[in-house]
Design an enzyme around this catalytic site. Structure first.
Site, mmCIF file in Angstrom:
data_model
loop_
_atom_site.group_PDB
_atom_site.id
_atom_site.type_symbol
_atom_site.label_atom_id
_atom_site.label_comp_id
_atom_site.label_asym_id
_atom_site.label_seq_id
_atom_site.Cartn_x
_atom_site.Cartn_y
_atom_site.Cartn_z
ATOM 1 N N GLY A 199 32.092 36.245 38.306
ATOM 2 C CA GLY A 199 33.505 36.253 37.933
ATOM 3 C C GLY A 199 33.725 36.634 36.488
ATOM 4 C CG LEU A 225 34.028 39.694 42.112
ATOM 5 C CD1 LEU A 225 34.349 41.168 42.012
ATOM 6 C CD2 LEU A 225 35.077 38.863 41.380
ATOM 7 C CG ASP A 226 30.517 39.307 40.359
ATOM 8 O OD1 ASP A 226 30.442 40.524 40.163
ATOM 9 O OD2 ASP A 226 31.265 38.556 39.711
ATOM 10 C CD GLU A 227 28.292 35.739 46.391
ATOM 11 O OE1 GLU A 227 27.249 35.684 47.079
ATOM 12 O OE2 GLU A 227 28.611 34.863 45.563
#
Lengths: 282, 282, 282, 282
Positions: A199, A225-227
């Protein structure tokens, strides 16, 4: 020609022998070969780089029956083909500048064909390198404005048709329809050692938590997101002396290097995604 | 005598000069001095190590008025005093064994006075090193059994009165009343680079997420699990080849080294806790 | 103004107190202070960064008697003054390009005033960044040709009067008279972890020896080739897969980062040279 | 049974296919396979680990003709066979203690059968672990005394017949006749990042040179001191604060970890020596 074969399939005896026999039959000579078995997933993955005197189409055609026999997901590519690279950036310029320089020095195993940004901060910098720059501002905070910019961006990518899209500190969340269109061909740099500090404002989070190591993570973009699957991570030791500004400064070098490394690995066809993970054959 | 002064106080002009003058007045000679200002917190922190021909009590008495003037939290200690160290462990023996060996080789700036464990797995190993071993089993799964063991452990620690308690892969969560009793004097090793993978089975979590770097974190224990101030962290690169078992094996060396490092820093009075963070003057 | 005081002198009691008192007297407030005692050399070294409302000349004048009293070598500088940086390069462009980009992005705590090279390979690249480029070719192999080019280079440096000269993979050995003129103000990047693989072709030497780690070293230039005081070193793990070309590619990122780091440390007045060593207060 | 095949031979087409076919013919299933081509040396190297239901003798017999056809140097081993390990040490105990602990915890893929030393410093420590200890003092400085001790040591090694001999900070130079007897089966730890600081007192040399990184190197022993093929190297950053004593303390952890890593790699048959180099398939 130097060819690269990437494959994954259910693990069972005989795969290595079959692939070895295939290369031998084509008269090819293996330059590099690497493989991985994942017993928990029941999967076998392999990368084979070989010199061969044949067309890529003929090779693909010859390999088809073997692939079918072992239920492989696979690709066969000519290493000399230089993939097209598009870069999205925002106000921070260090990752973008790093890619521009590598491109100018001939160090990138691909070709920069487009830089697009929601800001025009780096238009002049990009101009110095004779690469196309497109400014796609978001005019206002409305959902409509966002959607309009996203449509414009989506259309631009379709038109330029890059082989890979690089998010070089692009600070907007992309809509799922763009992310899915470029599935496994869109690489983001996140300025933390994920999964820590996903995040916003990861350096501020890292400072707040008092960590003694910071990092940067390059990963394929997925709708979460960001995964997405991680391609490369690097870290560096920090101390209480490093306030958030200093963390940010020190992190910049890391981000640029990790992103360039991940892009190189992708462009040289060294990455296989399986599940949430990658195998990197380097 | 070699003395160590640790202090923190609101930052304002004149602190360094006052401390410098204090050491000069005692006839002391500074061997090491390090300091840190945290403008966001408005704090000043300092560690001064100095050779001096005076008693520790006289020094403390002389420093009192200066400390009061600047509203300092502070300590003044004789570096030659060897702190007493208690270690709690469970079934995994690598961190425990590492500390036993360092103690036996004279590398630990303190003295192992007690090993306690909820298992008797390593009773023989500890016995080889002539260190006291106490087996504190938890008999059954009931809350009463847990509480009974915790009371026994708490009493044992009171009785042995260590200066620091080390959780060397002790796999039980301690009750708040024990944690608070040993506030800033209890060090845990967690086998991940926190804040990633807090809680159980961090290597399995790391493998599931597909990270390319793993780590180990030594931190002071607070009532919130794996949330205490971090003293030391180290990491090592991993790849898709590292399944959870291999991550665990490779991580073991890291855990032992990071825990020993954090313990050394603590025993040499090199750590100041402020807020959720530490300043480490090494 | 933010001022930086660097000093070294014979170690004896009272130095810290005297410097602390000096800053207090000027009404200054210490922002960072770091010091080091080297008992073997009998030396004390210190860096103090402080905010103060006074002119640099007045500060220097006030500090003079203290410095004399303790027989200090010292400097007092205004951190806001942006040092002038000259860069010498040859055919390899990665370190040069990295500095150009940092300069363009405003990340360099100084100003690029000149790029000079014995080749014109990167004239266009430098031109893109609006920095002065001078081509100083060596015409032929004769000693006269070499000496002529060296005279031209020496004169150019005199004329441009940079505060620091950076050898960004400049592949010619400079004559002693130039090296001595820029003593402790000339920084070179060597592409090995010195003292291993001094001299020519370090990556080939590293491959021949079969090392598992390569490195890069930034150091002040002295008349003895690759023997000057080391400012910064970084390393990265390699394997049998890394042939000399690959070592060279992987090493390039390291070289650029280490050189930029050393230059930053120098420009922020964080380096004190004593004997063959440096203290780096960062 | 899990078998490991190591091989090297002149590189030519068909090797991978032939080895793959061999494993398939035995009914084996490849668990891990890794290979390396060295074009400059014209060499091909491979490690194949496979599960198979056959005797090691039968496998060797079946592989013989293939090996002969490709002019291979090769070995085929049963991974379950636990190699015998002898350790030589002197006064420093940290590497020795580390191996004793790993052996006691079952972490070593082999078995400690003998500790021998020219000092009796660690006789008690070894005794705690129920491993045989032999004290082989050198009585006096004469060449005769040295030769007598060497003969005794040589005879002891012959008698115990270990598969690998580990020099865990053994501070005497071994005679060529012992080194040659245990060619590619004798591993030394040197406390520097070779080739820097070969020979005596590497930490003092490192301090004198002012390096910012120190290291440790595990290598096969050859008659030329500190010149043998490197198996593993690790490094850690240091600063001007690290005097020789502190370098030595910090280096100890590195030495123990690097030596244990190299020994594990050797015991798992992951190292192939070719020329002055190793390929490490891990």
């Amino acid at each position: 020609m130097r060819a690269v074969l990437l494959l994954q399939c259910p693990d069972r005896p005989g795969i290595v022998a079959a692939v070895g026999a295939f290369v031998a039959t084509t008269g090819g000579n293996v330059v590099e070969a690497d493989q991985h078995s994942d017993p928990a997933a029941g999967l076998f993955l392999q990368r084979v780089e070989f010199d061969v005197d044949a067309s890529i189409d003929a090779l693909r055609s010859d390999f088809g029956p073997i692939a079918e026999n072992f239920a492989m997901e696979w690709s066969l590519r000519d290493l000399a083909a230089r993939p097209r690279v598009a870069v999205l950036a925002s106000r921070q310029g260090h990752c973008l500048a790093d890619l521009l320089v590598r491109n100018a020095l001939g160090e990138l195993p691909g070709e920069l064909v487009l830089i697009a940004s929601n800001h025009d901060t780096h238009a002049a910098l990009v101009g110095r390198f004779d690469v196309a720059f497109r400014h796609l501002p978001v005019t206002g905070d409305s959902a409509e404005a966002r959607a309009a910019q996203e449509r414009e961006l989506g259309a631009l990518l379709e038109q330029m048709n890059p082989d890979v899209v690089v998010l070089a500190r692009y600070m907007r969340v992309l809509p799922a329809w763009i992310v899915e269109r470029w599935n496994q061909r869109m690489i983001n740099i996140h300025h933390s050692f994920l999964p820590s500090f996903a995040g916003a404002r990861p350096y501020a989070q890292a400072h707040e938590r008092g960590v003694k190591v910071i990092g940067a993570t390059a990963h394929y973009v997925t709708p979460e997101l960001d995964e997405g699957p991680i391609i490369a991570q690097q870290v560096l030791p920090v101390s209480h002396r490093d306030d958030p500004n200093r963390l940010e400064r020190r992190g910049r070098d890391l981000e640029a290097v990790v992103l360039a490394e991940a892009l190189r690995l992708h462009l040289e066809h060294r990455v296989i995604v399986y599940g949430r993970r990658t195998a990197v054959f380097d």
